[in-house]
Design a protein around this motif. Structure first.
Motif, PDB file in Angstrom:
ATOM      1  N   ALA A 195      26.701  -6.122 -25.452  1.00  0.00           N
ATOM      2  CA  ALA A 195      26.858  -4.980 -24.550  1.00  0.00           C
ATOM      3  C   ALA A 195      25.848  -3.896 -24.909  1.00  0.00           C
ATOM      4  O   ALA A 195      25.936  -3.286 -25.974  1.00  0.00           O
ATOM      5  CB  ALA A 195      28.273  -4.430 -24.626  1.00  0.00           C
ATOM      6  N   TYR A 196      24.886  -3.679 -24.016  1.00  0.00           N
ATOM      7  CA  TYR A 196      23.930  -2.587 -24.191  1.00  0.00           C
ATOM      8  C   TYR A 196      24.434  -1.303 -23.535  1.00  0.00           C
ATOM      9  O   TYR A 196      24.023  -0.209 -23.904  1.00  0.00           O
ATOM     10  CB  TYR A 196      22.575  -2.961 -23.593  1.00  0.00           C
ATOM     11  CG  TYR A 196      21.809  -3.972 -24.410  1.00  0.00           C
ATOM     12  CD1 TYR A 196      21.088  -3.584 -25.538  1.00  0.00           C
ATOM     13  CD2 TYR A 196      21.796  -5.315 -24.070  1.00  0.00           C
ATOM     14  CE1 TYR A 196      20.381  -4.508 -26.288  1.00  0.00           C
ATOM     15  CE2 TYR A 196      21.087  -6.249 -24.804  1.00  0.00           C
ATOM     16  CZ  TYR A 196      20.384  -5.840 -25.920  1.00  0.00           C
ATOM     17  OH  TYR A 196      19.686  -6.764 -26.672  1.00  0.00           O
ATOM     18  N   THR A 197      25.304  -1.448 -22.533  1.00  0.00           N
ATOM     19  CA  THR A 197      25.879  -0.300 -21.840  1.00  0.00           C
ATOM     20  C   THR A 197      27.376  -0.531 -21.681  1.00  0.00           C
ATOM     21  O   THR A 197      27.875  -1.638 -21.913  1.00  0.00           O
ATOM     22  CB  THR A 197      25.253  -0.106 -20.442  1.00  0.00           C
ATOM     23  OG1 THR A 197      25.718  -1.139 -19.564  1.00  0.00           O
ATOM     24  CG2 THR A 197      23.731  -0.129 -20.512  1.00  0.00           C
ATOM     25  N   SER A 198      28.076   0.480 -21.235  1.00  0.00           N
ATOM     26  CA  SER A 198      29.527   0.395 -21.131  1.00  0.00           C
ATOM     27  C   SER A 198      29.991  -0.566 -20.051  1.00  0.00           C
ATOM     28  O   SER A 198      31.165  -0.946 -20.025  1.00  0.00           O
ATOM     29  CB  SER A 198      30.112   1.785 -20.865  1.00  0.00           C
ATOM     30  OG  SER A 198      29.585   2.316 -19.662  1.00  0.00           O
ATOM     31  N   VAL A 199      29.109  -0.977 -19.154  1.00  0.00           N
ATOM     32  CA  VAL A 199      29.518  -1.907 -18.093  1.00  0.00           C
ATOM     33  C   VAL A 199      29.227  -3.359 -18.447  1.00  0.00           C
ATOM     34  O   VAL A 199      29.620  -4.265 -17.715  1.00  0.00           O
ATOM     35  CB  VAL A 199      28.851  -1.561 -16.741  1.00  0.00           C
ATOM     36  CG1 VAL A 199      29.276  -0.180 -16.287  1.00  0.00           C
ATOM     37  CG2 VAL A 199      27.340  -1.679 -16.824  1.00  0.00           C
ATOM     38  N   ASP A 200      28.535  -3.599 -19.551  1.00  0.00           N
ATOM     39  CA  ASP A 200      28.288  -4.974 -19.996  1.00  0.00           C
ATOM     40  C   ASP A 200      29.568  -5.552 -20.577  1.00  0.00           C
ATOM     41  O   ASP A 200      30.282  -4.878 -21.329  1.00  0.00           O
ATOM     42  CB  ASP A 200      27.184  -5.015 -21.047  1.00  0.00           C
ATOM     43  CG  ASP A 200      25.817  -4.698 -20.471  1.00  0.00           C
ATOM     44  OD1 ASP A 200      25.617  -4.960 -19.275  1.00  0.00           O
ATOM     45  OD2 ASP A 200      24.957  -4.200 -21.224  1.00  0.00           O
ATOM     46  N   ALA A 208      30.723  11.275 -26.101  1.00  0.00           N
ATOM     47  CA  ALA A 208      31.583  10.177 -26.548  1.00  0.00           C
ATOM     48  C   ALA A 208      30.768   8.942 -26.910  1.00  0.00           C
ATOM     49  O   ALA A 208      29.745   8.646 -26.286  1.00  0.00           O
ATOM     50  CB  ALA A 208      32.599   9.839 -25.462  1.00  0.00           C
ATOM     51  N   LEU A 209      31.255   8.210 -27.924  1.00  0.00           N
ATOM     52  CA  LEU A 209      30.615   6.972 -28.371  1.00  0.00           C
ATOM     53  C   LEU A 209      31.504   5.800 -27.981  1.00  0.00           C
ATOM     54  O   LEU A 209      32.606   5.641 -28.519  1.00  0.00           O
ATOM     55  CB  LEU A 209      30.402   6.988 -29.885  1.00  0.00           C
ATOM     56  CG  LEU A 209      29.642   8.185 -30.471  1.00  0.00           C
ATOM     57  CD1 LEU A 209      29.477   8.005 -31.980  1.00  0.00           C
ATOM     58  CD2 LEU A 209      28.288   8.371 -29.794  1.00  0.00           C
ATOM     59  N   ASP A 210      31.054   4.987 -27.053  1.00  0.00           N
ATOM     60  CA  ASP A 210      31.824   3.838 -26.598  1.00  0.00           C
ATOM     61  C   ASP A 210      31.793   2.760 -27.685  1.00  0.00           C
ATOM     62  O   ASP A 210      30.721   2.257 -28.030  1.00  0.00           O
ATOM     63  CB  ASP A 210      31.206   3.286 -25.305  1.00  0.00           C
ATOM     64  CG  ASP A 210      32.039   2.201 -24.652  1.00  0.00           C
ATOM     65  OD1 ASP A 210      32.830   1.545 -25.360  1.00  0.00           O
ATOM     66  OD2 ASP A 210      31.890   1.990 -23.433  1.00  0.00           O
ATOM     67  N   PRO A 211      32.944   2.379 -28.237  1.00  0.00           N
ATOM     68  CA  PRO A 211      32.958   1.397 -29.329  1.00  0.00           C
ATOM     69  C   PRO A 211      32.444   0.027 -28.912  1.00  0.00           C
ATOM     70  O   PRO A 211      32.074  -0.780 -29.773  1.00  0.00           O
ATOM     71  CB  PRO A 211      34.442   1.334 -29.728  1.00  0.00           C
ATOM     72  CG  PRO A 211      35.196   1.830 -28.532  1.00  0.00           C
ATOM     73  CD  PRO A 211      34.309   2.846 -27.905  1.00  0.00           C
ATOM     74  N   ARG A 212      32.389  -0.260 -27.614  1.00  0.00           N
ATOM     75  CA  ARG A 212      31.829  -1.533 -27.168  1.00  0.00           C
ATOM     76  C   ARG A 212      30.324  -1.583 -27.344  1.00  0.00           C
ATOM     77  O   ARG A 212      29.728  -2.671 -27.343  1.00  0.00           O
ATOM     78  CB  ARG A 212      32.169  -1.772 -25.691  1.00  0.00           C
ATOM     79  CG  ARG A 212      33.653  -1.977 -25.409  1.00  0.00           C
ATOM     80  CD  ARG A 212      33.927  -1.987 -23.923  1.00  0.00           C
ATOM     81  NE  ARG A 212      33.648  -0.687 -23.325  1.00  0.00           N
ATOM     82  CZ  ARG A 212      33.807  -0.404 -22.027  1.00  0.00           C
ATOM     83  NH1 ARG A 212      34.245  -1.346 -21.208  1.00  0.00           N
ATOM     84  NH2 ARG A 212      33.556   0.801 -21.567  1.00  0.00           N
ATOM     85  N   VAL A 213      29.707  -0.421 -27.489  1.00  0.00           N
ATOM     86  CA  VAL A 213      28.249  -0.328 -27.545  1.00  0.00           C
ATOM     87  C   VAL A 213      27.753   0.030 -28.943  1.00  0.00           C
ATOM     88  O   VAL A 213      26.747  -0.507 -29.413  1.00  0.00           O
ATOM     89  CB  VAL A 213      27.749   0.707 -26.512  1.00  0.00           C
ATOM     90  CG1 VAL A 213      26.251   0.932 -26.640  1.00  0.00           C
ATOM     91  CG2 VAL A 213      28.102   0.263 -25.093  1.00  0.00           C
TER      92      VAL A 213
END
Length: 471
Positions: free
Chosen positions: A274-279, A19-24
């Motif tokens: 955001a470099y990662t999904s938690v940023d 999956a590609l997180d759109p935030r990243v």
């Protein structure tokens, strides 16, 4: 699936390692039915086949839209408090001729900090009046050139520069606009090496010395004082730090009005991504509104007019637009004892690039995300560390993430959010050529920075060229 005990606490096992997180990922990044990631409508597999790897890929539409959104957000927010905004693109994040043209087309100015960056901006056709010149150790030649061509503003970083810039202005018979960089004492919540507003550091002057410095600037008829400049750090989430810096600077700004005009306040950049999904990167509109709100309220409290507000984002425009493609070379499973006492496997996936194309993990222990780019996989996720090819144990590209457990040599992998401070910090360590930069847009790809070949590296070695010329 249970998390690997070697994984950092923030990292979660993904439900889908494809999956590609759109935030990243950049706004046009997609994975097709075959599992191949595309950016800007161009397949990563096609990009790798055509240009090789490692490869910097810039989503042109993403980059341009972020530049436009940033300018529009600050224009709207500052107009709402009866002022105006000046937005500089911080060239240190990533600067090339095409990048300079994109940001100026979006209505931004360009901020440079060396003669080389100035040369790129000028070669791209940027009007000198729309360039700001930073730097803690600008050479006399750089200052003279900047003044001579009519650079719009020079940021004075130390007292000695006042005399140097004034001397250049006198030689050229011009009045040079300047800002004064001060240390607000605001400590951004960021990495130690990225915090640039502390008193014990190389940038700017102490806030307590501001009045004397501005007095010296105003004593020179060839200098026009624009206002104070502050930069509290980089990769900052939220507006609290900017708000506190604005409060402290506006107190001094108000006092300086007794001696003459102070038309501007420059709050610098450092907006995080955001470099990662938690940023949790702040929305640019929210940032602009928050900064405008505190400037308006402080000016009202002090009974002064709201100045023009300048900002200098770079990473927040360039970073999310970039993706780096690599090819996997070797894979090594290492048995490691975790702090809990458990023994677990850390999988080292080595790629054909490394710290020469992304120095941030080695410099700052910066976290990144990685995904398979050339295929889809149904394998269970495995904790991986993406390692570079250089002869340093700290040569790591991604410190920790999960990839499908069947990742194999020759797989194509992609690391997002590499548009800022990757190409600009790139090196030739171990005599590795810097990769090309490719812009992708509407299914088309074009080179905007050429990669380096071995011949390019050898051409700079005087011992080789001298031997060839005498043979």
């Amino acid at each position: 699936m249970t998390a690997n005990p070697l994984a950092p606490a923030w990292l979660r096992v993904p439900d889908d390692a494809d999956a590609l997180d759109p935030r990243v990922w950049s706004r046009s990044a997609r994975r097709d039915e075959a599992g191949v990631i595309s950016v800007g409508g161009v397949s990563s597999a096609d990009l790798a086949a055509r240009f090789g790897t490692p490869l910097y890929v810039v989503d042109e539409a993403d980059f341009r839209s972020r530049a436009e959104e940033t300018r529009a957000a600050f224009d709207r927010a500052l107009a709402g408090i009866g002022s105006r905004a000046i937005v500089y693109y911080a060239g240190k994040a990533f600067l090339s001729a095409e990048i300079a043209r994109w940001v100026t087309a979006a209505g931004l100015r360009v901020d440079v900090c060396t003669g080389g960056e100035l040369a790129v901006a000028l070669a791209a056709g940027v009007t000198p009046a729309r360039i700001g010149f930073h730097g803690n150790n600008k050479s006399r030649a750089e200052i003279d050139r900047a003044v001579g061509i009519g650079v719009g503003a020079i940021v004075i970083d130390s007292l000695v520069e006042i005399e140097r810039i004034a001397g250049a202005a006198a030689r050229h018979g011009v009045v040079q606009p300047v800002r004064l960089r001060v240390n607000s004492g605001v400590h951004a919540s960021t990495h130690e090496y990225l915090a640039t507003a502390r008193e014990d550091q190389k940038f700017g002057i102490a806030l307590s010395d501001t009045a004397d410095a501005v007095g010296a600037i105003r004593s020179h008829p060839g200098l026009r004082f624009l206002g104070l400049h502050s930069h509290i750090g980089s990769q900052i989430f939220g507006t609290d730090g900017f708000a506190e810096a604005a409060r402290r600077l506006l107190e001094v700004h108000a006092d300086l009005l007794d001696g003459g005009e102070v038309p501007e306040l420059n709050l610098g950049g450092g907006f995080g991504v955001a470099y990662t999904s938690v940023d949790d990167a702040a929305d640019i509109g929210d940032l602009a509104d928050g900064i405008a709100e505190v400037v308006a309220s402080e000016c009202a409290r002090l009974g002064i007019a709201v100045p023009t507000v300048a900002v200098e984002p770079g990473r927040s425009i360039a970073g999310p637009a970039g993706t780096t493609l690599y090819t996997v070379g070797t894979i090594k499973d290492v048995q490691v004892t975790a702090e809990s006492g458990e023994t677990a496997v850390r999988r080292y996936v080595s790629v054909d690039g490394g710290m020469s194309d992304n120095a941030r993990p080695a410099l700052y222990r910066a976290d990144y995300t990685v995904r398979l780019a050339g295929r889809r996989s149904g394998a269970d996720p495995a904790l991986v560390r993406i390692a570079g090819k250089h002869c340093e144990s700290g040569d790591l590209v991604v410190l920790a993430d999960y990839l499908p457990g069947d990742v194999a040599p020759d797989d194509l992998v992609a690391v997002p959010v590499t548009g800022a401070y990757c190409w600009s910090l790139a090196s030739n360590y171990n005599h590795v050529g810097r990769p090309p930069v490719i812009a992708v847009l509407d299914g088309e790809a074009r080179v905007i920075v050429h990669g380096e070949t071995e011949d390019d590296l050898l051409a700079r070695d005087a011992g080789i060229t001298r031997a060839e010329s005498t043979s």
